[in-house]
Design a protein around this motif. Structure first.
Motif, PDB file in Angstrom:
ATOM      1  N   GLY A  59       0.474   8.573   4.658  1.00  0.00           N
ATOM      2  CA  GLY A  59       0.809   7.934   3.778  1.00  0.00           C
ATOM      3  C   GLY A  59      -0.198   7.274   3.061  1.00  0.00           C
ATOM      4  O   GLY A  59      -0.229   7.425   1.696  1.00  0.00           O
ATOM      5  N   VAL A  60      -1.041   6.614   3.636  1.00  0.00           N
ATOM      6  CA  VAL A  60      -2.198   5.988   3.101  1.00  0.00           C
ATOM      7  C   VAL A  60      -3.143   7.131   2.383  1.00  0.00           C
ATOM      8  O   VAL A  60      -3.527   6.857   1.354  1.00  0.00           O
ATOM      9  CB  VAL A  60      -3.093   5.007   3.959  1.00  0.00           C
ATOM     10  CG1 VAL A  60      -4.390   4.704   3.405  1.00  0.00           C
ATOM     11  CG2 VAL A  60      -2.247   4.046   4.510  1.00  0.00           C
ATOM     12  N   ALA A  61      -3.315   8.109   2.831  1.00  0.00           N
ATOM     13  CA  ALA A  61      -4.280   9.209   2.537  1.00  0.00           C
ATOM     14  C   ALA A  61      -3.538   9.863   1.161  1.00  0.00           C
ATOM     15  O   ALA A  61      -4.312  10.253   0.441  1.00  0.00           O
ATOM     16  CB  ALA A  61      -4.262  10.324   3.473  1.00  0.00           C
TER      17      ALA A  61
ATOM     18  N   PRO B   5       6.418   0.838  -1.613  1.00  0.00           N
ATOM     19  CA  PRO B   5       5.317   0.249  -1.681  1.00  0.00           C
ATOM     20  C   PRO B   5       4.011   1.189  -2.178  1.00  0.00           C
ATOM     21  O   PRO B   5       3.254   0.954  -3.108  1.00  0.00           O
ATOM     22  CB  PRO B   5       4.918  -0.547  -0.634  1.00  0.00           C
ATOM     23  CG  PRO B   5       5.530  -0.146   0.228  1.00  0.00           C
ATOM     24  CD  PRO B   5       6.917   0.630  -0.307  1.00  0.00           C
ATOM     25  N   GLN B   6       4.206   2.269  -1.350  1.00  0.00           N
ATOM     26  CA  GLN B   6       3.086   3.181  -1.449  1.00  0.00           C
ATOM     27  C   GLN B   6       3.098   3.881  -2.918  1.00  0.00           C
ATOM     28  O   GLN B   6       2.137   4.507  -3.556  1.00  0.00           O
ATOM     29  CB  GLN B   6       3.048   4.306  -0.569  1.00  0.00           C
ATOM     30  CG  GLN B   6       2.625   3.623   1.005  1.00  0.00           C
ATOM     31  CD  GLN B   6       2.777   4.603   2.032  1.00  0.00           C
ATOM     32  OE1 GLN B   6       3.684   5.705   1.887  1.00  0.00           O
ATOM     33  NE2 GLN B   6       2.377   4.323   3.238  1.00  0.00           N
ATOM     34  N   VAL B   7       4.404   4.210  -3.310  1.00  0.00           N
ATOM     35  CA  VAL B   7       4.499   4.856  -4.921  1.00  0.00           C
ATOM     36  C   VAL B   7       3.680   3.668  -5.837  1.00  0.00           C
ATOM     37  O   VAL B   7       3.214   4.295  -7.025  1.00  0.00           O
ATOM     38  CB  VAL B   7       6.112   4.995  -5.058  1.00  0.00           C
ATOM     39  CG1 VAL B   7       6.242   5.294  -6.597  1.00  0.00           C
ATOM     40  CG2 VAL B   7       6.580   6.063  -4.132  1.00  0.00           C
TER      41      VAL B   7
ATOM     42  N   LEU C 130      -0.678  -3.743   4.291  1.00  0.00           N
ATOM     43  CA  LEU C 130      -0.536  -2.266   4.539  1.00  0.00           C
ATOM     44  C   LEU C 130      -1.747  -1.642   5.372  1.00  0.00           C
ATOM     45  O   LEU C 130      -1.517  -1.031   6.478  1.00  0.00           O
ATOM     46  CB  LEU C 130      -0.159  -1.536   3.353  1.00  0.00           C
ATOM     47  CG  LEU C 130       0.176  -0.047   3.870  1.00  0.00           C
ATOM     48  CD1 LEU C 130       1.447   0.202   4.624  1.00  0.00           C
ATOM     49  CD2 LEU C 130       0.455   0.692   2.577  1.00  0.00           C
ATOM     50  N   GLY C 131      -2.829  -1.840   4.688  1.00  0.00           N
ATOM     51  CA  GLY C 131      -4.224  -1.484   5.089  1.00  0.00           C
ATOM     52  C   GLY C 131      -4.322  -2.004   6.610  1.00  0.00           C
ATOM     53  O   GLY C 131      -4.854  -1.422   7.656  1.00  0.00           O
ATOM     54  N   LEU C 132      -4.099  -3.242   6.722  1.00  0.00           N
ATOM     55  CA  LEU C 132      -4.352  -4.182   8.086  1.00  0.00           C
ATOM     56  C   LEU C 132      -3.382  -3.468   9.118  1.00  0.00           C
ATOM     57  O   LEU C 132      -3.538  -4.042  10.359  1.00  0.00           O
ATOM     58  CB  LEU C 132      -4.191  -5.412   7.941  1.00  0.00           C
ATOM     59  CG  LEU C 132      -5.406  -6.302   7.034  1.00  0.00           C
ATOM     60  CD1 LEU C 132      -5.091  -7.713   6.654  1.00  0.00           C
ATOM     61  CD2 LEU C 132      -6.507  -6.073   8.068  1.00  0.00           C
TER      62      LEU C 132
END
Length: 368
Positions: free
Chosen positions: A182-184, A215-217, A327-329
């Motif tokens: 998802g982060v990618a 949130p990723q959107v 989210l990254g952490l």
């Protein structure tokens, strides 16, 4: 967020006091705040060096947080605050975003797009499940990956797991990839409009159809513009609302599957499976979606005061950046290796299929 303290000799279990909650959340809040400050500083450095910030603080916060989490594991004291930022702050940000959604954006979707979203979710689940089975995934793991990819990532996996009697190992493997991949996607997708010559509206629809979580959107569309954010969020929320019908259908179709045992490693036992049954209504329709739609309706009817709109948008932006840091952490790239090559291949191929179908829908219904 309210937690309960350990029970004492008294029969009642007291609720945690606000002061105690604040102390418990503080280490994680400070860590998320530090990552946010680094992201903002990096954005400013970009602007000074190149004349503009090519990668915005929203995305930089995810990058910095992921790097920190991969090379260093925070202490247990920090996880409560990180979780609060990643979940509660982000949900509040989504609600506030509803205040910026105009009636024109709502009308821009149209019945054709709404029907297309529903069709893509159904076809994507079937295609992803088929890919999983062809590549050798167990039934339950294939279902979890399919629903996570096609609907809303971790939320879909959490809702579907008890319905199909999934094991803890299957849930963990599925969630690992919705986090990392998802982060990618969030980091790579904003480069697509320039390569594929897409309008902001088209890109918003594509992001809403392919990115895992709400949130990723926000993170994937913010670098492109307001229209992309609004339409992307709206499309994504429609996908999330498909979770209810999908879970209901799975409840009817997988009764035998819930009572069957997958061929699992020896250490996976029935005790690792979530309790069977249907998830509660709050898991099918989260409160922040209702809040978002309510504020969007009030904005469309002209019932929100104009002076409140700009502060609401600014607050939503700050909360989102902090949540992206959290989210990254929460994302450890090393978890990919633990989930296995087959799951990697299935999730990746499923995402490619979902992207292709989304492109097809955009051109089929003539989104300009």
């Amino acid at each position: 967020m309210v937690t309960r303290a350990a029970p004492s000799n008294a029969s009642a279990v007291p609720q945690e006091r606000p002061a105690g909650l604040a102390v418990r959340l503080l280490p994680g809040l400070v860590l998320c705040g530090a990552v946010t400050v680094v992201a903002i500083v990096l954005e400013e450095v970009e602007a000074r060096l190149f004349g503009r910030a090519w990668i915005e603080a929203l995305v930089l916060a995810i990058l910095v947080g992921t790097i920190v989490r991969t090379v260093w594991t925070p202490s247990q004291r920090a996880f409560a605050g990180i979780s609060f930022c990643a979940k509660t702050l982000l949900e509040v940000a989504v609600v506030l975003l509803g205040a910026s959604l105009s009636a024109a954006t709502l009308m821009a979707t149209g019945p054709a797009l709404l029907a297309g979203i529903a069709a893509i979710v159904v076809v994507s689940i079937m295609a992803s499940y088929g890919i999983g089975r062809v590549l050798g995934l167990r039934h339950r793991l294939a279902v979890l990956v399919a629903c996570g990819n096609s609907i809303c990532g971790n939320s879909a996996i959490a809702a579907v797991a008890p319905v199909i009697g999934a094991s803890g190992e299957d849930v963990a493997a599925s969630i690992a990839f919705t986090a990392v991949l998802g982060v990618a996607v969030v980091l790579g997708l904003p480069f697509l409009p320039a390569v594929a010559d897409m309008s902001h509206l088209q890109y918003g629809v594509l992001a809403g159809l392919t990115v895992y979580a709400v949130p990723q959107v926000l993170a994937a569309t913010a670098p492109i513009g307001t229209i992309a954010v609004q339409i992307g969020t709206l499309v994504k929320l429609v996908r999330v609302l498909m979770l209810g019908p999908v879970v209901l259908l799975l409840t009817l179709l997988t009764r035998r599957l819930r009572d069957q045992a997958d061929v699992a490693p020896p250490h996976v036992t029935a005790g690792d499976r979530p309790k069977k049954g249907r998830p509660g209504l709050h898991k099918l329709v989260p409160w922040f979606i209702i809040g978002f739609l309510l504020l969007a309706l009030l904005r469309s009817l002209g019932l929100l005061p104009q002076f409140a709109l700009a502060p609401a948008a600014a607050l939503a932006n700050w909360f989102t950046i902090i949540a992206m840091a959290a989210l990254g952490l929460s994302t450890d790239l090393r978890s990919v290796a633990q989930a296995g090559g087959r799951v990697t291949a299935v999730v990746t191929l499923s995402l490619v299929v979902l992207g292709a179908m989304s492109f097809g829908l955009i051109h089929l219904i003539g989104i300009a």
